[in-house]
Design a protein around this motif. Structure first.
Motif, PDB file in Angstrom:
ATOM      1  N   ILE A  57      33.889   3.751  31.172  1.00 15.69           N
ATOM      2  CA  ILE A  57      33.884   4.609  29.995  1.00 15.69           C
ATOM      3  C   ILE A  57      34.624   5.900  30.343  1.00 15.69           C
ATOM      4  O   ILE A  57      34.113   6.712  31.131  1.00 15.69           O
ATOM      5  CB  ILE A  57      32.458   4.929  29.517  1.00 15.69           C
ATOM      6  CG1 ILE A  57      31.663   3.636  29.307  1.00 15.69           C
ATOM      7  CG2 ILE A  57      32.493   5.771  28.250  1.00 15.69           C
ATOM      8  CD1 ILE A  57      32.209   2.742  28.225  1.00 15.69           C
ATOM      9  N   GLY A  59      35.709   9.503  30.731  1.00 16.55           N
ATOM     10  CA  GLY A  59      35.034  10.773  30.518  1.00 16.55           C
ATOM     11  C   GLY A  59      33.529  10.680  30.475  1.00 16.55           C
ATOM     12  O   GLY A  59      32.859  11.649  30.079  1.00 16.55           O
ATOM     13  N   SER A  60      32.956   9.532  30.852  1.00 17.72           N
ATOM     14  CA  SER A  60      31.507   9.368  30.816  1.00 17.72           C
ATOM     15  C   SER A  60      31.078   8.438  31.937  1.00 17.72           C
ATOM     16  O   SER A  60      31.909   7.870  32.658  1.00 17.72           O
ATOM     17  CB  SER A  60      31.066   8.811  29.456  1.00 17.72           C
ATOM     18  OG  SER A  60      29.659   8.714  29.406  1.00 17.72           O
ATOM     19  N   GLU A  61      29.776   8.288  32.090  1.00 22.58           N
ATOM     20  CA  GLU A  61      29.238   7.424  33.140  1.00 22.58           C
ATOM     21  C   GLU A  61      29.447   5.956  32.782  1.00 22.58           C
ATOM     22  O   GLU A  61      29.290   5.556  31.618  1.00 22.58           O
ATOM     23  CB  GLU A  61      27.737   7.707  33.314  1.00 22.58           C
ATOM     24  CG  GLU A  61      27.095   6.943  34.462  1.00 22.58           C
ATOM     25  CD  GLU A  61      25.636   7.315  34.634  1.00 22.58           C
ATOM     26  OE1 GLU A  61      24.962   6.681  35.476  1.00 22.58           O
ATOM     27  OE2 GLU A  61      25.164   8.212  33.914  1.00 22.58           O
ATOM     28  N   ASP A  62      29.829   5.160  33.773  1.00 21.90           N
ATOM     29  CA  ASP A  62      30.042   3.736  33.545  1.00 21.90           C
ATOM     30  C   ASP A  62      28.726   3.063  33.146  1.00 21.90           C
ATOM     31  O   ASP A  62      27.638   3.467  33.569  1.00 21.90           O
ATOM     32  CB  ASP A  62      30.599   3.071  34.803  1.00 21.90           C
ATOM     33  CG  ASP A  62      31.964   3.609  35.183  1.00 21.90           C
ATOM     34  OD1 ASP A  62      32.609   4.234  34.325  1.00 21.90           O
ATOM     35  OD2 ASP A  62      32.379   3.407  36.345  1.00 21.90           O
TER      36      ASP A  62
END
Length: 286
Positions: A57, A59-62
């Protein structure tokens, strides 16, 4: 029930000899797809391996999609988004086949996935990652053309309303009406379109009202960025024209029958006239 998707032999061959470990895959909306991750020559028993499938993802946590802990399929850390839809085959993981099956695909499933294989012997050793790019698409169904006009037969100069309906997902399509005679867009008539969206499903419809002054041969086309979907031709012959053709056909058939009868009569008359009269020999005369 877990799904054990078979990985094609060519894919196993590529992964064994070291092909580019990145795959572009296409899945259909609400369908299923297999994401490959195969290590056919594991350096130890399966109990020494942990496997993590993650969706990248930006810009976010996977997000955790599927996990294998100490050789066993474990669902405790799977993200809610994928729970019940991501499957590892318990039998195949024993042979180093960690391929993932995703079911009931949504558009949010599109993106990058990585398969991380860890060897947990004396220390953690990460084997080569395998990345898969997934695109979820949804084409529109073949449009269906129907007739909204209540009257079964209309004379020349009367209006007739046709409707075209289709269902799909993704980007909003464009609907056009095409003449089946010259494949050009129909410019006459009044056209209205309606779009209804229920979640990811898009229902589209278009109505066209035409003045029927000649025969009708028309098609409905759903235009999308992935290609066009065309309906079956809708054809109609005005009643006046149809009855005229029917009368002509009946007249031709009747005229043909009369002609055949006359020919038969003439031939028989000529045959009778030419037939010689029978005369008895003189020695047989009374």
């Amino acid at each position: 029930m877990e799904s054990c998707t078979r990985v094609p032999a060519i894919l196993l061959w590529c992964l064994t000899i070291g092909c580019r470990l990145a795959w572009g895959l296409v899945g259909r909306l609400h369908g299923s797809v297999g994401l490959p991750c195969v290590h056919p020559q594991l350096p130890g028993p399966i109990e020494q391996f942990n496997v993590y499938w993650q969706q990248k993802i930006p810009g976010s946590e996977d997000l955790v999609v599927a996990t294998l802990v100490n050789g066993l399929v474990h669902t405790g850390h799977v993200n809610e988004k994928f729970r019940g839809r991501s499957h590892l085959c318990p039998e195949r993981v024993k042979t180093g086949n960690f391929s993932l099956t995703l079911t009931n695909l949504t558009h949010q499933d599109s993106g990058s996935y990585v398969c991380i294989v860890l060897w947990m012997k004396d220390h953690v050793t990460q084997l080569k990652d395998i990345t898969a790019e997934l695109e979820v698409t949804a084409g529109f169904s073949t449009p269906v053309v129907g007739d909204l006009t209540s009257a079964e037969h209309l004379p020349y100069g009367q209006e007739r309303t046709l409707t075209c309906t289709s269902q799909g997902a993704g980007h909003l399509p464009r609907i056009i009406w095409i003449s089946g005679d010259d494949n050009n867009e129909v410019q006459d008539g009044r056209v209205q379109q309606e779009v209804q969206q229920n979640g990811e499903i898009i229902n589209v419809s278009s109505t066209i009202t035409l003045n029927i002054s000649s025969h009708l041969n028309i098609l409905c086309v759903i235009v999308t960025k992935d290609g066009n979907v065309t309906s079956e031709p809708y054809k109609m012959v005005p009643p006046d024209e149809a009855s005229g053709s029917h009368t002509l056909i009946v007249s031709l058939i009747s005229g043909g029958v009369v002609a055949v009868v006359l020919v038969v009569i003439l031939v028989r008359r000529r045959h009778i006239r030419r037939r010689p009269m029978y005369r008895a020999p003189k020695n047989q005369e009374l």
